[in-house]
Design a protein around this motif. Structure first.
Motif, mmCIF file in Angstrom:
data_model
loop_
_atom_site.group_PDB
_atom_site.id
_atom_site.type_symbol
_atom_site.label_atom_id
_atom_site.label_comp_id
_atom_site.label_asym_id
_atom_site.label_seq_id
_atom_site.Cartn_x
_atom_site.Cartn_y
_atom_site.Cartn_z
ATOM 1 N N ASN A 120 28.573 107.963 35.259
ATOM 2 C CA ASN A 120 27.484 108.948 35.265
ATOM 3 C C ASN A 120 27.433 109.771 33.980
ATOM 4 O OD1 ASN A 120 26.031 108.474 37.728
ATOM 5 N ND2 ASN A 120 27.908 109.060 38.798
ATOM 6 N N LEU A 121 28.609 110.079 33.446
ATOM 7 C CA LEU A 121 28.644 110.755 32.143
ATOM 8 C C LEU A 121 28.081 109.814 31.078
ATOM 9 C CD1 LEU A 121 29.830 113.493 31.092
ATOM 10 C CD2 LEU A 121 31.802 112.192 30.339
ATOM 11 N N GLY A 122 28.452 108.558 31.187
ATOM 12 C CA GLY A 122 28.049 107.566 30.180
ATOM 13 C C GLY A 122 26.556 107.349 30.127
ATOM 14 N N VAL A 123 25.923 107.140 31.285
ATOM 15 C CA VAL A 123 24.483 106.835 31.249
ATOM 16 C C VAL A 123 23.664 108.065 30.875
ATOM 17 C CG1 VAL A 123 24.446 104.794 32.736
ATOM 18 C CG2 VAL A 123 24.283 107.062 33.802
ATOM 19 N N HIS A 124 24.102 109.229 31.334
ATOM 20 C CA HIS A 124 23.313 110.448 31.067
ATOM 21 C C HIS A 124 23.507 110.920 29.607
ATOM 22 C CE1 HIS A 124 21.726 114.371 33.174
ATOM 23 N NE2 HIS A 124 21.236 114.241 31.965
ATOM 24 N N ALA A 125 24.765 111.230 29.245
ATOM 25 C CA ALA A 125 25.014 111.685 27.860
ATOM 26 C C ALA A 125 24.720 110.551 26.879
ATOM 27 C CB ALA A 125 26.449 112.156 27.708
ATOM 28 N N GLY A 126 25.129 109.330 27.260
ATOM 29 C CA GLY A 126 24.923 108.178 26.366
ATOM 30 C C GLY A 126 23.443 107.872 26.183
ATOM 31 N N GLY A 127 22.684 107.920 27.266
ATOM 32 C CA GLY A 127 21.240 107.665 27.177
ATOM 33 C C GLY A 127 20.550 108.719 26.313
ATOM 34 N N TYR A 128 20.932 109.975 26.504
ATOM 35 C CA TYR A 128 20.325 111.048 25.685
ATOM 36 C C TYR A 128 20.700 110.856 24.213
ATOM 37 C CZ TYR A 128 18.196 113.857 29.367
ATOM 38 O OH TYR A 128 17.361 114.303 30.367
ATOM 39 N N PHE A 129 21.945 110.439 23.985
ATOM 40 C CA PHE A 129 22.379 110.166 22.612
ATOM 41 C C PHE A 129 21.517 109.059 21.985
ATOM 42 C CE2 PHE A 129 24.794 106.993 20.179
ATOM 43 C CZ PHE A 129 24.910 107.686 18.988
ATOM 44 N N LEU A 130 21.295 107.975 22.739
ATOM 45 C CA LEU A 130 20.499 106.850 22.196
ATOM 46 C C LEU A 130 19.095 107.307 21.811
ATOM 47 C CD1 LEU A 130 20.833 103.494 24.196
ATOM 48 C CD2 LEU A 130 21.168 103.894 21.747
ATOM 49 N N ILE A 131 18.480 108.125 22.680
ATOM 50 C CA ILE A 131 17.138 108.635 22.370
ATOM 51 C C ILE A 131 17.175 109.471 21.089
ATOM 52 C CG2 ILE A 131 15.313 110.227 23.146
ATOM 53 C CD1 ILE A 131 15.107 107.620 24.609
ATOM 54 N N MET A 132 18.134 110.369 20.985
ATOM 55 C CA MET A 132 18.237 111.204 19.766
ATOM 56 C C MET A 132 18.454 110.328 18.544
ATOM 57 S SD MET A 132 20.567 114.473 20.931
ATOM 58 C CE MET A 132 21.132 114.194 22.590
ATOM 59 N N GLN A 133 19.401 109.392 18.652
ATOM 60 C CA GLN A 133 19.764 108.544 17.507
ATOM 61 C C GLN A 133 18.586 107.678 17.058
ATOM 62 O OE1 GLN A 133 21.964 104.992 18.372
ATOM 63 N NE2 GLN A 133 23.468 105.425 16.773
ATOM 64 N N GLN A 134 17.948 106.986 18.014
ATOM 65 C CA GLN A 134 16.904 106.021 17.644
ATOM 66 C C GLN A 134 15.602 106.705 17.237
ATOM 67 O OE1 GLN A 134 17.611 102.912 17.029
ATOM 68 N NE2 GLN A 134 19.696 103.408 17.643
ATOM 69 N N PHE A 135 15.231 107.794 17.921
ATOM 70 C CA PHE A 135 14.022 108.513 17.505
ATOM 71 C C PHE A 135 14.244 109.184 16.150
ATOM 72 C CE2 PHE A 135 12.388 107.646 21.670
ATOM 73 C CZ PHE A 135 10.995 107.675 21.511
ATOM 74 N N ALA A 136 15.453 109.707 15.928
ATOM 75 C CA ALA A 136 15.733 110.336 14.624
ATOM 76 C C ALA A 136 15.549 109.311 13.499
ATOM 77 C CB ALA A 136 17.132 110.917 14.598
ATOM 78 N N GLN A 137 15.975 108.075 13.757
ATOM 79 C CA GLN A 137 15.807 107.010 12.741
ATOM 80 C C GLN A 137 14.320 106.785 12.460
ATOM 81 O OE1 GLN A 137 18.920 106.474 11.426
ATOM 82 N NE2 GLN A 137 18.656 104.254 11.617
#
Ligand SMILES: NC(=O)c1ccc[n+]([C@@H]2O[C@H](COP(=O)([O-])OP(=O)(O)OC[C@H]3O[C@@H](n4cnc5c(N)ncnc54)[C@H](O)[C@@H]3O)[C@@H](O)[C@H]2O)c1
Length: 263
Positions: A120-137
């Motif tokens: 649950n930590l992985g999908v929530h924090a990890g998913g938010y991280f992916l959005i930040m990382q990929q949109f920032a790119q």
């Protein structure tokens, strides 16, 4: 329109709302269209996203489209960005608002397994991280962008466990860890993205009314200033402020909207 109200308008801005089919997501999506933006209702649940987009378009023609996204899958996030770029040639902002969790989520601390905690930590924090990382790119490549993360009061304070007495509710331990992490990631990315014309902020809402038990609502209200649990619409002003040019030089901040609950 005066210069001041123009700053608060979304004025055809293209805004992606992840988790757009959910409780807050549909209110946020509709608010973007009402403020003259164009919203991409992005969700893993595409059928509901389509219904939400159709409903929005009955009040605001061409104000919304639906798109499928799984925020825990890099390819899916990239597909969404590519799709929106193909449609409009630009993305002004993303609201990082989905809420991934598994069916064991919400148990009391004693009953949370190591596997479920990590998942649950992985999908929530990890998913938010992916959005930040990929949109920032993507935002870097177009020269500007805006990210709004959804955190929570439980990212800034320890739970008040007494409010859950006599209910079968609790405050999930994974949620506390994730939401605190999201506030910190907001600052991390704001610092990392300095000089790129990309800003990133968080909203930390208090509890949102969704037909919770009366005992809980009463206990919760005792800690508040005026209202108690908020309505979804009570978050809209803060979201639109962060998405609009009225907050152009705000970055790395966390805005708490909780009727004083966390004081
Ligand atoms: N509701 C509240 O009281 C409250 C309070 C504070 C903060 N928040 C935060 O607001 C955000 C939205 O919460 P909500 O109450 O609207 O949640 P919700 O469960 O009603 O909606 C979440 C949406 O996310 C979608 N989703 C789940 N996993 C996904 C994935 N992997 N990829 C894409 N979409 C996915 C679901 O299909 C659903 O439509 C969350 O970050 C939540 O923590 C909510």
């Amino acid at each position: 329109m005066s210069n001041v109200s123009k700053k608060f308008s979304l004025d055809k801005k293209i805004v992606v709302v992840t988790g757009g089919s959910g409780l807050l997501g549909r209110t946020f999506s509709s608010a973007v269209a009402a403020a003259e933006g164009l919203v991409i209702v992005a969700d893993r649940d595409i059928l509901t996203a389509q219904q939400v987009a159709e409903e929005i378009c009955t009040s605001y023609p061409n104000g919304a489209i639906a798109a499928e996204i799984d925020i825990t899958c890099k390819q899916s996030v990239l597909r969404l960005i590519e799709y929106v770029h193909e449609q409009y040639g630009v993305i002004h902002a993303v609201v990082n608002n989905a809420y991934p969790r598994n069916s064991n989520y919400g148990r009391r601390v004693e009953d949370v397994t190591y596997e479920d905690f990590c998942y649950n930590l992985g999908v929530h924090a990890g998913g938010y991280f992916l959005i930040m990382q990929q949109f920032a790119q993507y935002f870097k490549s177009q020269g500007f962008g805006n990210i709004v993360n959804l955190s929570s009061i439980y990212g800034i304070m320890a739970p008040r466990f007494d409010i859950y007495q006599d209910t079968n509710m609790t405050m999930p331990v994974e949620y506390a860890a994730t939401k605190a992490g999201i506030i910190h990631l907001t600052k991390y990315f704001a610092q990392y993205l300095k000089g790129t014309n990309i800003r990133i902020n968080a909203i930390s809402p208090g509890g949102i009314f969704n037909h919770q038990p009366e005992t809980f609502l009463k206990n919760y209200r005792n800690y508040c200033s005026n209202k108690g649990m908020l309505d979804r619409s009570d978050l809209v002003g803060t979201l639109l402020f962060l998405l609009s040019d009225a907050s152009l030089y705000l970055t790395g901040q966390n805005i708490v909207v909780d009727d004083g609950f966390s004081l």
